[in-house]
Design an enzyme around this catalytic site. Structure first.
Site, PDB file in Angstrom:
ATOM      1  N   ARG A 166      33.669 -44.199  46.654  1.00 30.00           N
ATOM      2  CA  ARG A 166      32.286 -44.777  45.955  1.00 30.00           C
ATOM      3  C   ARG A 166      32.162 -46.116  47.001  1.00 30.00           C
ATOM      4  NH1 ARG A 166      29.559 -42.531  41.713  1.00 30.00           N
ATOM      5  NH2 ARG A 166      30.676 -41.600  40.398  1.00 30.00           N
ATOM      6  N   LYS A 225      24.370 -33.312  46.404  1.00 37.18           N
ATOM      7  CA  LYS A 225      25.467 -33.234  45.492  1.00 37.18           C
ATOM      8  C   LYS A 225      25.238 -34.003  44.129  1.00 37.18           C
ATOM      9  CE  LYS A 225      28.056 -36.168  44.594  1.00 37.18           C
ATOM     10  NZ  LYS A 225      28.844 -37.328  44.259  1.00 37.18           N
ATOM     11  N   THR A 226      25.522 -33.555  43.019  1.00 37.11           N
ATOM     12  CA  THR A 226      25.841 -34.297  41.781  1.00 37.11           C
ATOM     13  C   THR A 226      25.611 -33.417  40.710  1.00 37.11           C
ATOM     14  OG1 THR A 226      25.248 -36.282  40.399  1.00 37.11           O
ATOM     15  CG2 THR A 226      23.432 -35.525  41.521  1.00 37.11           C
ATOM     16  N   ASP A 236      24.935 -34.530  37.706  1.00 39.23           N
ATOM     17  CA  ASP A 236      23.929 -35.159  37.032  1.00 39.23           C
ATOM     18  C   ASP A 236      22.687 -34.490  37.058  1.00 39.23           C
ATOM     19  OD1 ASP A 236      25.908 -36.885  36.375  1.00 39.23           O
ATOM     20  OD2 ASP A 236      25.005 -38.819  37.204  1.00 39.23           O
TER      21      ASP A 236
END
Ligand code: FBP
Length: 551
Positions: free
Chosen positions: A145, A202-203, A205
């Protein structure tokens, strides 16, 4: 490495591609549309992205593409939280590059953005790629991250690109990572570098989406995994008839995962953070909504149920949002001072004198473990790590209290026994569903075509996702088109806009039209586990969210 039976079968799975990507490689040509503009704040963004602002949308058509067979050196990173399908993006990119020219090289930078800054990479071999095809996880090269934000970090990435002679860099990440991709694309041109930058959405969520990015990868598999577990719990609840299950579901900010799981499993209650914010609901209002379902069901002797809670809820409750904002500021401005205060009680006392009266009052009424979690370390973007806050336990405690009061007045006569769950990490590395396996492979292949055609500052886009894969539409969307300016850590920054749940959108409306019924009756749905082999209607369907959005 020992492999499971499913893993061996998945290695042999051939992801489906849009028709145009299956024909002769030198016949995939680009067609560029009209110049585009950003979502908002066009003037400021045009100023910041002088080299890359306003590029046209790119789509692929049959035609001659002479550039596509050149030999390339490309770097790739995985950035942020794991999402099922990341390995297939890399496999699609690798296969595309090798189809273009067998001499091309794909480098995987290790551990996310820090691998780029520190120039730690491996050159992929065919054997390595084969060992990760259609598998979950990001372990092929790892993720991280770290944010690329300082001038020194930008210069270090440029140095890596020069040293490695990178024709292009592919950044597989969420909104923040793709914002970084846009900044790097601009920076590379400004510095006279030929390295192109392409992003991939991407995610789990599901909050990196818009007209051109119909879904972020990983959302489909993660929601299916959680929905299987929720369905199993619903059946257990209906069998044992003695527990209320409070299930928190991942999704840092947006409630797309909770909403999709609710559409798949029909729980008694599902909270949607965006609605809580829009209606300015307090924690007490939310507890009231849950208790209303419990009381009505108890009247029918149904002392059991299932409540879904989005991970980010706490940050959308107005009074807690304000408290978190004040805590963030205090923790950022007095980091050392606060760290030197030895005990938690003394820290609370220190904060009590500095918080506004309303926030101090709320902070004091929170259970100590929740207050402690609110003070835990922030993530690299300065956000509270909501996955570590046990909102499900906070709500259980408050519901218990309220029901006890209602018992005294005779308004509630049932029994309440609750269990807390958190589903998050369980879904991020599952074997990608056929949808995610196909979608990711197509995104990787598409990224290759964009690079080979000489584009930079684009995100790989594959559209028409509710149709069979051969009808999907691959292309590229300029990153600046998805941006606006937002306040971040005290100043105005260019960012890709997060897509929250729209209360006027079809998925929320479908949920809202049924939820009153679900709150009282037992109408659970049991989706079962992800099916990888069988008829397409069982194996290849994507989420209800996308089906409703694309009706
Ligand atoms: P990304 O936005 O990077 O895809 O990550 C999303 C997420 O899975 C959230 O749902 C969750 O809040 C967070 O990552 C957890 O982060 P970590 O992996 O650092 O614990």
């Amino acid at each position: 490495m020992e492999t499971s039976v499913l893993q061996r079968f998945r290695y042999a799975y051939k992801p489906k591609l849009p028709a145009i990507l299956t024909g002769p490689i030198e016949e995939i040509a680009l067609e560029l549309g009209e110049p585009t503009s950003s979502l908002d704040d066009a003037e400021a963004l045009e100023e910041l992205f002088q080299m890359t602002y306003g590029k046209p949308i790119a789509r692929f058509v049959r035609g001659k593409n002479e550039k596509i067979t050149g030999s390339l050196t490309v770097g790739v990173i995985l950035s942020g939280g794991q999402a099922p399908g990341g390995h297939n993006v890399i496999a699609g990119l690798y296969d595309g590059m090798k189809r273009g020219n067998p001499a091309s090289t794909l480098l995987g930078f290790l551990g996310g953005p820090s691998g780029l800054i520190e120039d730690r990479a491996i050159a992929f071999t065919a054997e390595q790629i084969d060992a990760y095809r259609n598998t979950g996880g990001f372990d092929i090269i790892g993720s991280g991250r770290t944010k690329i934000e300082t001038p020194v970090q930008f210069a270090a990435v440029l140095e890596t690109a020069r040293r490695r002679n990178l024709d292009a860099l592919v950044i597989i990440g969420g909104d923040d990572s793709n914002t970084n991709a846009a900044l790097l694309a601009e920076y590379f041109i400004a510095q006279g570098s030929f390295t192109k930058v392409i992003g991939c959405p991407k995610t789990i969520d599901g909050d990196l989406k818009n007209e051109f990015i119909e879904a972020s990868f990983g959302f489909d598999t993660a929601c299916k995994t959680y929905s299987e577990l929720i369905g199993n719990i619903e059946r257990d609840a209906a069998s044992a008839r003695k527990y209320w299950h409070f299930i928190k579901l991942m999704g840092r900010s947006a409630s797309h995962i909770a909403l999709e799981c609710a559409l798949q499993t029909q729980p008694n209650v599902c909270l949607i953070s965006e609605e809580v914010e829009a209606k300015q609901l307090s924690l007490n209002d939310i507890v009231g909504e849950i208790c209303a379902s419990i009381v009505k069901r108890a009247a029918e002797k149904n002392n059991f149920g299932v409540v879904l809670i989005p991970e980010g809820l706490i940050e959308f409750v107005p009074e807690i949002k304000q408290l978190i904002k004040e805590l963030n500021d205090l923790m950022a401005d007095h980091e050392r001072e606060l760290a030197e205060i030895p005990g938690f009680a003394d820290q609370v006392h220190w904060l009590d004198r500095r918080l506004s009266t309303q926030s101090a009052d709320i902070f004091k009424t929170l259970p100590p473990e929740i207050a402690r979690q609110l003070l835990a370390d922030r993530d690299p973007h300065g956000n509270v790590q909501v996955s570590r806050i046990e909102t499900e336990r906070l709500l259980i405690g408050m519901v218990e209290k309220k029901l006890a009061e209602q018992k005294k007045t005779g308004a509630y006569l049932g029994k309440f026994s609750a269990l807390a769950h958190f589903f998050g990490y369980e879904g991020r590395c599952a074997f990608p569903s056929n949808f995610d396996a196909d979608y990711c492979y197509s995104l990787g292949f598409t990224a290759f075509v964009l690079i080979a055609s000489g584009l930079t500052g684009y995100v790989s886009s594959v559209r028409n996702l509710t149709a069979p894969a051969d009808q999907w539409i691959p292309g590229g969307v300029p990153l600046t088109m998805m941006m606006n300016m937002e306040r971040r850590q005290g100043s105005s920054k260019p960012v890709i806009k997060k897509a929250l749940v729209e209360l006027e959108g079809a998925p929320f409306r479908a949920f809202a039209s049924r939820r009153e019924e679900w709150a009282v009756e037992t109408l659970y749905h049991f989706p079962g586990g992800i099916q990888y082999y069988g008829p397409p209607e069982l194996c290849d369907q994507t989420t209800k969210t996308i089906q409703l959005e694309r009706l």
